[in-house]
Enzyme design. Structure first.
Site, mmCIF file in Angstrom:
data_model
loop_
_atom_site.group_PDB
_atom_site.id
_atom_site.type_symbol
_atom_site.label_atom_id
_atom_site.label_comp_id
_atom_site.label_asym_id
_atom_site.label_seq_id
_atom_site.Cartn_x
_atom_site.Cartn_y
_atom_site.Cartn_z
ATOM 1 N N HIS A 70 -7.368 -8.440 -2.470
ATOM 2 C CA HIS A 70 -8.678 -7.822 -2.243
ATOM 3 C C HIS A 70 -8.654 -6.347 -2.610
ATOM 4 O O HIS A 70 -7.593 -5.715 -2.647
ATOM 5 C CB HIS A 70 -9.102 -7.968 -0.767
ATOM 6 C CG HIS A 70 -8.178 -7.275 0.178
ATOM 7 N ND1 HIS A 70 -7.017 -7.844 0.643
ATOM 8 C CD2 HIS A 70 -8.216 -6.033 0.728
ATOM 9 C CE1 HIS A 70 -6.394 -6.992 1.447
ATOM 10 N NE2 HIS A 70 -7.092 -5.873 1.506
ATOM 11 N N ARG A 105 -3.288 -11.668 3.938
ATOM 12 C CA ARG A 105 -4.570 -11.296 3.341
ATOM 13 C C ARG A 105 -4.638 -11.826 1.917
ATOM 14 O O ARG A 105 -3.678 -11.694 1.154
ATOM 15 C CB ARG A 105 -4.721 -9.759 3.279
ATOM 16 C CG ARG A 105 -4.768 -8.987 4.579
ATOM 17 C CD ARG A 105 -5.894 -9.347 5.526
ATOM 18 N NE ARG A 105 -7.170 -9.736 4.955
ATOM 19 C CZ ARG A 105 -8.099 -8.906 4.479
ATOM 20 N NH1 ARG A 105 -7.905 -7.609 4.485
ATOM 21 N NH2 ARG A 105 -9.238 -9.358 3.993
ATOM 22 N N TYR A 154 0.832 -1.204 0.000
ATOM 23 C CA TYR A 154 0.000 0.000 0.000
ATOM 24 C C TYR A 154 0.864 1.251 0.000
ATOM 25 O O TYR A 154 1.931 1.278 0.638
ATOM 26 C CB TYR A 154 -0.877 0.050 1.256
ATOM 27 C CG TYR A 154 -2.078 -0.847 1.223
ATOM 28 C CD1 TYR A 154 -3.249 -0.443 0.580
ATOM 29 C CD2 TYR A 154 -2.059 -2.079 1.860
ATOM 30 C CE1 TYR A 154 -4.376 -1.258 0.577
ATOM 31 C CE2 TYR A 154 -3.179 -2.904 1.852
ATOM 32 C CZ TYR A 154 -4.331 -2.487 1.214
ATOM 33 O OH TYR A 154 -5.434 -3.296 1.209
ATOM 34 N N TYR A 163 -0.813 -9.917 0.828
ATOM 35 C CA TYR A 163 0.241 -9.364 1.691
ATOM 36 C C TYR A 163 0.144 -9.925 3.108
ATOM 37 O O TYR A 163 -0.938 -10.300 3.562
ATOM 38 C CB TYR A 163 0.187 -7.828 1.700
ATOM 39 C CG TYR A 163 -1.113 -7.208 2.188
ATOM 40 C CD1 TYR A 163 -1.364 -7.019 3.539
ATOM 41 C CD2 TYR A 163 -2.076 -6.791 1.278
ATOM 42 C CE1 TYR A 163 -2.537 -6.428 3.980
ATOM 43 C CE2 TYR A 163 -3.261 -6.198 1.703
ATOM 44 C CZ TYR A 163 -3.485 -6.022 3.054
ATOM 45 O OH TYR A 163 -4.658 -5.460 3.485
ATOM 46 N N HIS A 194 -10.710 -2.805 -1.383
ATOM 47 C CA HIS A 194 -11.629 -2.202 -0.409
ATOM 48 C C HIS A 194 -12.648 -1.331 -1.138
ATOM 49 O O HIS A 194 -12.289 -0.618 -2.075
ATOM 50 C CB HIS A 194 -10.857 -1.326 0.584
ATOM 51 C CG HIS A 194 -9.875 -2.081 1.432
ATOM 52 N ND1 HIS A 194 -10.172 -2.504 2.709
ATOM 53 C CD2 HIS A 194 -8.605 -2.491 1.187
ATOM 54 C CE1 HIS A 194 -9.110 -3.130 3.218
ATOM 55 N NE2 HIS A 194 -8.150 -3.134 2.317
HETATM 56 FE FE LIG Z 1 -6.285 -4.263 2.600
#
Ligand SMILES: [Fe+3]
Lengths: 206, 249
Positions: free
Chosen positions: B167, B164, B115, B154, B169
């Site tokens: 995905h 995770r 991110y 990640y 959001h």
């Molecule tokens: Fe996330």
């Protein structure tokens, strides 16, 4: 009596996660040049009618730790008690107040809205509710957005008649929704929101 | 005849939220909920104008690249690195009616699972041309679409070695503040979906299935991008013409 039933199931909620700012307040998160401004960052302009106020507080978890990754949204009536016009609509169509604000909590869990004091809105029985702001909170560790309200301590008579506040029998719990007033050039209202613990805020299913 | 639903009715009461379908506040497998889940029961109340209205975005001017994550953060004129995707779908309410003119926001990690955020510590590199945010307003039939790259899986600090699944959001408004929803979209066929504590906060397997976007070969752009479809359902209004007239809501 008619009892309609839903035909589809609501999409399940998932936490906003720790990086919610990328999507909801990208400029604040340092992602510049994609959106001109973060949505909901500015609620008032020079020609917004009504009483200017600053609404602030902290989000605190059950261990007493500030929730520094929350995003708070508010939705409120204008000074006359009517609900807003489209966000971002043309200046002519917009009475300078959309009623919607979005702010990230800072490192101390602190949120801050520059807005106006809302007017009274009719409740379900047609009688006015006390002035209030609807609040929605998301963060890492919050599986489904938390709904609450902020009321104003200087509206004592209206608060005493309010249908929502009157559904909370315990005065200590009721007090978790009422922001205290602090004097200043612009009136300030402050309320800490406790996600859990002895001072846990009242959250709604509405 | 009594169950006519007013298409323009934006004041009517909503169906109660099915809390057994939604994740509970406290889910021990997802440790961040431990101190952030309220312990008191939620106070159930009928919605008022404050919850049954909400911000609307139909007229908000968007930039042309707002729904193109491949190019909207380009620093050097280049495009984001990764497997190119079109993600699209329809926003509906529980009555299966489209929700037009509503804002849909999305954010994600880059193709490596990283991110663009100051608190992010994963060692996968940033992509200089990928910011990771976008938005769209649904059309008259409730559809949104955007272009992006497939986010990487990640690792995250929860259990000793939790990852995770890939995905995206999503944040969706609807037309009532009480319809406000945040969720995550997963990718069909990903085995990691079923070992994720955040996915596992959803109690019903059928609910989890609702979060999984389907590969859609028909809307693929040849030699360019695969397509995934992700429909979103918001709470619906239970009011009817009959009730509106006689009880005035
Ligand atoms: Fe996330």
């Amino acid at each position: 009596m008619l009892h309609p039933v839903p035909t589809l199931k609501e999409t399940p909620s998932q936490t906003a996660g720790p990086y919610v700012h990328i999507g909801m307040t990208p400029n604040w998160a340092g992602i510049r040049g994609v959106y001109d401004a973060d949505p909901g960052a500015t609620m008032v302009s020079a020609d917004t009618p009504g009483t200017r106020i600053i609404l602030s507080g902290r989000i605190i978890d059950g261990a007493g730790v500030p929730v520094s990754d929350a995003v708070v949204e508010i939705w409120q009536a204008d000074g006359n008690g009517s609900y807003g016009r489209p966000v971002g609509s043309s200046a002519e169509a917009r009475p300078a107040f959309t009623g919607w604000g979005r702010q990230p909590a800072n490192g101390e869990g602190e949120f801050r809205f520059e807005t106006i004091k809302p007017g009274p809105v009719p409740g379900p029985d047609g009688r006015p509710m006390a002035p209030h702001v609807a609040v929605w909170i998301v963060a890492r560790g919050i599986n489904i957005g938390l709904q609450t309200r902020i009321y104003f301590a200087d509206e004592e008579a209206a608060n005493a008649r309010d249908f929502v506040l009157n559904r909370i029998p315990d005065p200590k719990r009721r007090a978790t929704l009422i922001a205290r007033k602090e004097e200043g050039d612009v009136p300030q209202y402050r309320l800490d929101i406790h996600l859990q613990g002895d001072s846990e805020t009242v959250f709604f299913d509405m | 005849m009594n169950d006519i639903i007013l298409p323009g009715d934006d004041q009517g009461a909503l169906f109660a939220r099915d809390r057994s379908w939604q994740p509970p506040a406290y889910t021990p497998g997802y440790k961040s909920t431990t101190f952030r889940a309220p312990r008191h029961a939620l106070l159930s109340l009928p919605g008022t104008a404050s919850e049954l209205t909400g911000p609307t975005f139909g007229d908000m001017p968007l930039n042309p690249l707002d729904n193109d994550l491949i190019r909207n953060y380009s620093q050097d004129g280049g495009e984001a690195i990764g497997q190119r995707l079109i993600v699209y779908g329809q926003v509906l309410d529980e009555n299966a009616r489209p929700v037009p003119g509503t804002l849909v926001e999305f954010w994600q990690a880059n193709a490596g699972g990283r991110y663009r955020h100051k608190r992010e510590g994963y060692l996968a590199p940033l992509d200089p041309n990928f910011g990771g945010c976008g938005r769209a307003i649904t059309d008259a039939n409730g559809f949104y679409h955007f272009r992006t790259v497939k986010p990487g899986a990640y690792p995250w600090p929860n259990g000793a070695n939790d990852w995770r699944p890939a995905h995206i959001h999503f944040s969706i408004f609807g037309h009532a503040f009480a319809q406000r929803l945040i969720t995550q979209m997963y990718f069909e066929g990903d085995p990691m979906i079923w070992q994720c504590p955040i996915v596992g906060s959803v109690p019903d397997k059928a609910g989890i299935t609702q979060l999984i976007a389907k590969l859609d070969r028909h809307n693929t752009t040849p030699m360019d991008a695969l397509a995934y479809r992700f429909d979103i359902v918001l709470r619906g209004r239970r009011s009817t013409l009959f009730e509106n007239k006689l009880e005035g809501n």
